[in-house]
Design a protein around this motif. Structure first.
Motif, PDB file in Angstrom:
ATOM      1  N   GLN A 100       0.855  -1.182   0.000  1.00 19.33           N
ATOM      2  CA  GLN A 100       0.000   0.000   0.000  1.00 19.33           C
ATOM      3  C   GLN A 100       0.893   1.235   0.000  1.00 19.33           C
ATOM      4  OE1 GLN A 100      -3.714  -0.253   2.609  1.00 19.33           O
ATOM      5  NE2 GLN A 100      -2.424  -1.745   3.623  1.00 19.33           N
ATOM      6  N   ILE A 101       0.383   2.319  -0.546  1.00 22.74           N
ATOM      7  CA  ILE A 101       1.101   3.587  -0.558  1.00 22.74           C
ATOM      8  C   ILE A 101       0.151   4.675  -0.048  1.00 22.74           C
ATOM      9  CG2 ILE A 101       2.236   5.331  -1.993  1.00 22.74           C
ATOM     10  CD1 ILE A 101       2.910   3.002  -3.943  1.00 22.74           C
ATOM     11  N   PHE A 102       0.649   5.498   0.844  1.00 17.79           N
ATOM     12  CA  PHE A 102      -0.136   6.609   1.390  1.00 17.79           C
ATOM     13  C   PHE A 102       0.678   7.892   1.256  1.00 17.79           C
ATOM     14  CE2 PHE A 102      -1.274   2.749   3.667  1.00 17.79           C
ATOM     15  CZ  PHE A 102      -2.656   2.746   3.585  1.00 17.79           C
ATOM     16  N   ARG A 103       0.008   8.958   0.923  1.00 15.00           N
ATOM     17  CA  ARG A 103       0.641  10.272   0.811  1.00 15.00           C
ATOM     18  C   ARG A 103      -0.056  11.212   1.789  1.00 15.00           C
ATOM     19  NH1 ARG A 103       0.216   7.711  -4.032  1.00 15.00           N
ATOM     20  NH2 ARG A 103       2.158   7.470  -5.241  1.00 15.00           N
ATOM     21  N   HIS A 104       0.647  11.553   2.854  1.00  9.69           N
ATOM     22  CA  HIS A 104       0.061  12.345   3.938  1.00  9.69           C
ATOM     23  C   HIS A 104       0.543  13.786   3.839  1.00  9.69           C
ATOM     24  CE1 HIS A 104      -0.820   8.454   5.958  1.00  9.69           C
ATOM     25  NE2 HIS A 104       0.421   8.125   5.667  1.00  9.69           N
ATOM     26  N   GLY A 133       3.021  -8.465  11.884  1.00 12.41           N
ATOM     27  CA  GLY A 133       1.944  -8.060  10.996  1.00 12.41           C
ATOM     28  C   GLY A 133       2.235  -8.293   9.535  1.00 12.41           C
ATOM     29  N   GLY A 134       3.400  -8.874   9.208  1.00 15.04           N
ATOM     30  CA  GLY A 134       3.694  -9.255   7.835  1.00 15.04           C
ATOM     31  C   GLY A 134       4.122  -8.129   6.912  1.00 15.04           C
ATOM     32  N   ALA A 175     -13.363  -7.280   6.106  1.00 15.38           N
ATOM     33  CA  ALA A 175     -13.155  -7.595   4.687  1.00 15.38           C
ATOM     34  C   ALA A 175     -14.463  -7.988   4.018  1.00 15.38           C
ATOM     35  CB  ALA A 175     -12.127  -8.711   4.551  1.00 15.38           C
ATOM     36  N   ALA A 176     -15.589  -7.573   4.608  1.00 14.73           N
ATOM     37  CA  ALA A 176     -16.896  -7.991   4.085  1.00 14.73           C
ATOM     38  C   ALA A 176     -17.184  -7.393   2.717  1.00 14.73           C
ATOM     39  CB  ALA A 176     -17.994  -7.598   5.076  1.00 14.73           C
ATOM     40  N   ALA A 183      -9.878  -3.568  -0.559  1.00 17.68           N
ATOM     41  CA  ALA A 183      -8.996  -4.696  -0.233  1.00 17.68           C
ATOM     42  C   ALA A 183      -8.320  -4.483   1.111  1.00 17.68           C
ATOM     43  CB  ALA A 183      -7.948  -4.865  -1.325  1.00 17.68           C
ATOM     44  N   VAL A 184      -8.299  -5.543   1.913  1.00 18.26           N
ATOM     45  CA  VAL A 184      -7.645  -5.503   3.222  1.00 18.26           C
ATOM     46  C   VAL A 184      -6.289  -6.185   3.086  1.00 18.26           C
ATOM     47  CG1 VAL A 184      -7.767  -6.212   5.621  1.00 18.26           C
ATOM     48  CG2 VAL A 184      -9.854  -5.490   4.432  1.00 18.26           C
ATOM     49  N   LEU A 185      -5.233  -5.401   3.203  1.00 13.76           N
ATOM     50  CA  LEU A 185      -3.870  -5.900   3.078  1.00 13.76           C
ATOM     51  C   LEU A 185      -3.120  -5.644   4.376  1.00 13.76           C
ATOM     52  CD1 LEU A 185      -3.076  -4.484  -0.481  1.00 13.76           C
ATOM     53  CD2 LEU A 185      -3.661  -6.847   0.107  1.00 13.76           C
TER      54      LEU A 185
END
Length: 285
Positions: A100-104, A133-134, A175-176, A183-185
């Motif tokens: 995942q990538i986040f830009r804050h 947590g992988g 993840a319902a 998507a839950v990663l």
């Protein structure tokens, strides 16, 4: 895992020459799995020394680091007067997959008559099964130079970003919903924050980063390895244009929950490819 952080000053060395190939060659000497570069420019021909044929520095650096995924975040996003944009920001390159990538965007409190610009923290969640947590959250930033009060607000925001990421890691959402954007990663319980903090280690505004919260504290990785020894300088090493004496402005903070994995923090004091020195963090599997 090795992570390198370097304010590359758009590739401009102390000889006044902009040379991204030189930056890449020196950076590759560390054989890092993750590179965090600050002051990367796109479409900024007016920057000192900028060669006309290499205006998209993100594209150039991606070409110099084949096999690495890229995450770029622009803190300064301005018109070029020709229908395009001029960007200036931070780039993460990773040999491991980015989940995942986040830009804050960081706080930018108004402060009259003080030069300043919008600042950003780019976060890449790196696939790392050996970490809690992988995954491992790697966040790089470049804080305001001219204003301590703005840096204080930005440090507080960085700590909030770190805490929120940890809460997502230990309390994953449902993840319902099966639509792809939901998507839950893995988010990763561990966190590394690095970059140019534009103030020496221990500046008062950095207190927000290491304060005690319900989430894991952040600690200076240098102190984990070197104890009370003064940190190696990263700014003003070869020139004194902005500082009276060399000081450590480029810092690695790590979550206390992974601090025992820190095995080394090293500064390349010999490089003159930028006005800052490259810093590498070593983490045990």
């Amino acid at each position: 895992m090795r992570i390198l952080s370097w304010n590359i000053q758009w590739g401009r060395g102390l000889d006044g020459r902009v040379d991204l190939a030189r930056i890449a060659e020196e950076a590759r000497n560390f054989d890092a799995e993750v590179y965090c570069f600050q002051e990367v420019a796109v479409n900024h021909p007016g920057l000192a020394g900028m060669p006309p044929g290499q205006l998209d520095q993100v594209a150039v650096l991606r070409g110099l680091f084949l096999g690495y995924e890229a995450a770029f975040g622009a803190d300064s996003d301005l018109p070029d007067g020709l229908g395009g944009r001029r960007l200036f920001g931070n780039l993460i390159l990773s040999r491991r997959p980015m989940l995942q990538i986040f830009r804050h965007l960081l706080p930018w409190p108004a402060e009259a008559a003080v030069p300043s610009m919008q600042r950003i923290a780019v976060e890449a969640v790196i696939e790392a099964p050996e970490f809690p947590g992988g995954a491992l959250r790697v966040i790089t930033t470049h804080l305001e130079y001219y204003s301590a009060s703005q840096r204080a607000a930005q440090c507080a925001a960085l700590r909030a970003i770190a805490d929120t990421g940890w809460r997502h890691a230990v309390s994953p959402r449902s993840a319902a919903d099966t639509d792809a954007p939901f998507a839950v990663l893995p988010r990763g319980e561990g966190c590394v924050i690095c970059g140019d903090f534009n103030a020496p280690v221990g500046a008062p505004e950095q207190a927000a980063l290491t304060a005690t919260h319900d989430a894991p504290a952040l600690v200076n990785a240098w102190s984990v390895v070197h104890g009370a020894a003064p940190p190696a300088p990263t700014f003003g090493v070869h020139e004194r244009r902005y500082v009276e004496a060399p000081a450590c402005y480029d810092i690695f903070f790590v979550g206390a929950n992974i601090a025992e994995r820190v095995t080394g923090v090293e500064v390349d004091l010999g490089s003159t490819a930028s006005d800052h020195q490259p810093v590498v963090l070593r983490l045990a599997d």
